[in-house]
Design an enzyme around this catalytic site. Structure first.
Site, PDB file in Angstrom:
ATOM      1  N   ASP A   1       6.569-126.515 -59.826  1.00 10.85           N
ATOM      2  CA  ASP A   1       7.683-127.349 -59.369  1.00 10.85           C
ATOM      3  C   ASP A   1       8.991-126.930 -60.017  1.00 10.85           C
ATOM      4  OD1 ASP A   1       6.595-128.198 -61.803  1.00 10.85           O
ATOM      5  OD2 ASP A   1       7.128-130.291 -61.492  1.00 10.85           O
ATOM      6  N   ARG A   2       8.933-126.471 -61.266  1.00  6.64           N
ATOM      7  CA  ARG A   2      10.163-126.057 -61.950  1.00  6.64           C
ATOM      8  C   ARG A   2      10.702-124.764 -61.338  1.00  6.64           C
ATOM      9  NH1 ARG A   2       9.133-126.145 -68.255  1.00  6.64           N
ATOM     10  NH2 ARG A   2      11.430-126.198 -68.341  1.00  6.64           N
TER      11      ARG A   2
ATOM     12  N   GLY B   1       5.359-124.700 -64.840  1.00  6.11           N
ATOM     13  CA  GLY B   1       5.025-125.492 -63.663  1.00  6.11           C
ATOM     14  C   GLY B   1       5.671-124.949 -62.395  1.00  6.11           C
TER      15      GLY B   1
ATOM     16  N   THR C   1       7.213-138.373 -62.943  1.00  6.45           N
ATOM     17  CA  THR C   1       6.256-138.837 -63.944  1.00  6.45           C
ATOM     18  C   THR C   1       6.686-138.355 -65.322  1.00  6.45           C
ATOM     19  OG1 THR C   1       4.489-138.743 -62.296  1.00  6.45           O
ATOM     20  CG2 THR C   1       3.831-138.865 -64.601  1.00  6.45           C
TER      21      THR C   1
ATOM     22  N   ASP D   1      14.563-132.964 -63.304  1.00  8.32           N
ATOM     23  CA  ASP D   1      13.671-133.568 -62.317  1.00  8.32           C
ATOM     24  C   ASP D   1      13.048-134.807 -62.947  1.00  8.32           C
ATOM     25  OD1 ASP D   1      11.817-134.255 -60.413  1.00  8.32           O
ATOM     26  OD2 ASP D   1      11.051-132.225 -60.131  1.00  8.32           O
TER      27      ASP D   1
END
Length: 267
Positions: free
Chosen positions: A111-112, A109, A134, A131
């Protein structure tokens, strides 16, 4: 240094921020699943800027971090219309300062990567980033800045929703701060299980990661909106970075300016 429009598209929310020299000037959010056209997005972005007394002319450019591919084209088009420049979309080939060769980056991902870019820049390596959104994503980099991978589990609110949906007698609740470890009724017990259970998981994983890496401890960094409920129940020392993703986006924007130049040449 001029201002940068940063757009983070998550599974539940789109968070729009403006960054200048390491400071997040504002953040605004909207639901991801609501359908919007390019003009509507442009108007929303522009209105967010004006709300915070910033004009589009002050923007140097824009950058997108997204885990929802279907949303990207319209958002990038709106951002380009606003700034007059192509929008940089973070991908796995960006210069992040991390070695991704030990992980299947095709499934990693964005975001990671972005979170870890900021964490390594500020705290060094090794480092462990949690993090809490969701999903709860836990990411690990070793002392050589190699991204080793991590763990992904259902987030607190997702777990609460699942209990309410798939059990006959348990209510669906919203995440909240537990009042005590041992819940005195069903509602308290569910909140305790979801929130303090996450804290116990993170504590346990932090210990095991340190053992795996052969070190005494690994700096633990928490981000994400639900972290505030978990942090009081952690036994490990923790650094809370609510704007970690935006810090990573700013670093990636400046490290990858050559990509912007290439995009501008093509158009």
């Amino acid at each position: 240094m001029a201002k940068i429009l940063a757009i983070d598209v998550g599974n539940s929310n789109i968070v729009v921020g403006c960054i200048e020299e390491g400071s997040v000037l504002f953040t605004e959010r909207m639901e991801t699943r609501v359908r919007r056209d390019q003009q509507t997005l442009y108007d929303l972005f522009r209105d967010m800027l004006y709300k915070h007394k910033i004009t589009p002319a002050e923007l140097e450019g824009s950058i997108l971090s997204s885990v929802v591919p279907d949303a990207n084209a319209l958002i990038m088009s709106a951002a380009r219309h606003l700034t007059g420049k192509p929008c940089l979309k973070i991908d796995r080939s960006f210069d992040s300062g991390l070695d991704l060769s030990d992980y299947d980056s095709a499934t990693l991902g964005i975001d990671r990567i972005t979170d870890m870019t900021a964490a390594v820049a500020k705290y060094g390596a090794p480092v462990l980033v949690c993090d809490l959104g969701t999903a709860t994503t836990i990411s690990v980099a070793d002392g050589q800045k190699r991204f080793l991978g991590g763990m992904i589990s259902a987030g607190i609110q997702l777990s609460l929703r699942a209990l309410g949906e798939y059990t006959a007698q348990l209510p669906e609740l919203c995440a909240a701060a537990p009042e005590r470890l041992i819940g005195a009724d069903t509602v308290e017990s569910i909140i305790s299980g979801a929130v303090i259970g996450q804290a116990a998981m993170i504590d346990g994983i932090a210990e095991r990661v340190a053992q795996e890496l052969g070190v005494d401890r690994v700096p633990l960094v928490l981000t994400g909106g639900l972290s505030r409920y978990v942090i009081p129940w952690l036994k490990h020392e923790v650094s809370y970075e609510p704007e970690l993703l935006f810090a990573g986006m700013e670093l990636l924007y400046h490290r990858n300016q050559h990509r912007l130049a290439a995009l501008e040449e093509r158009t």
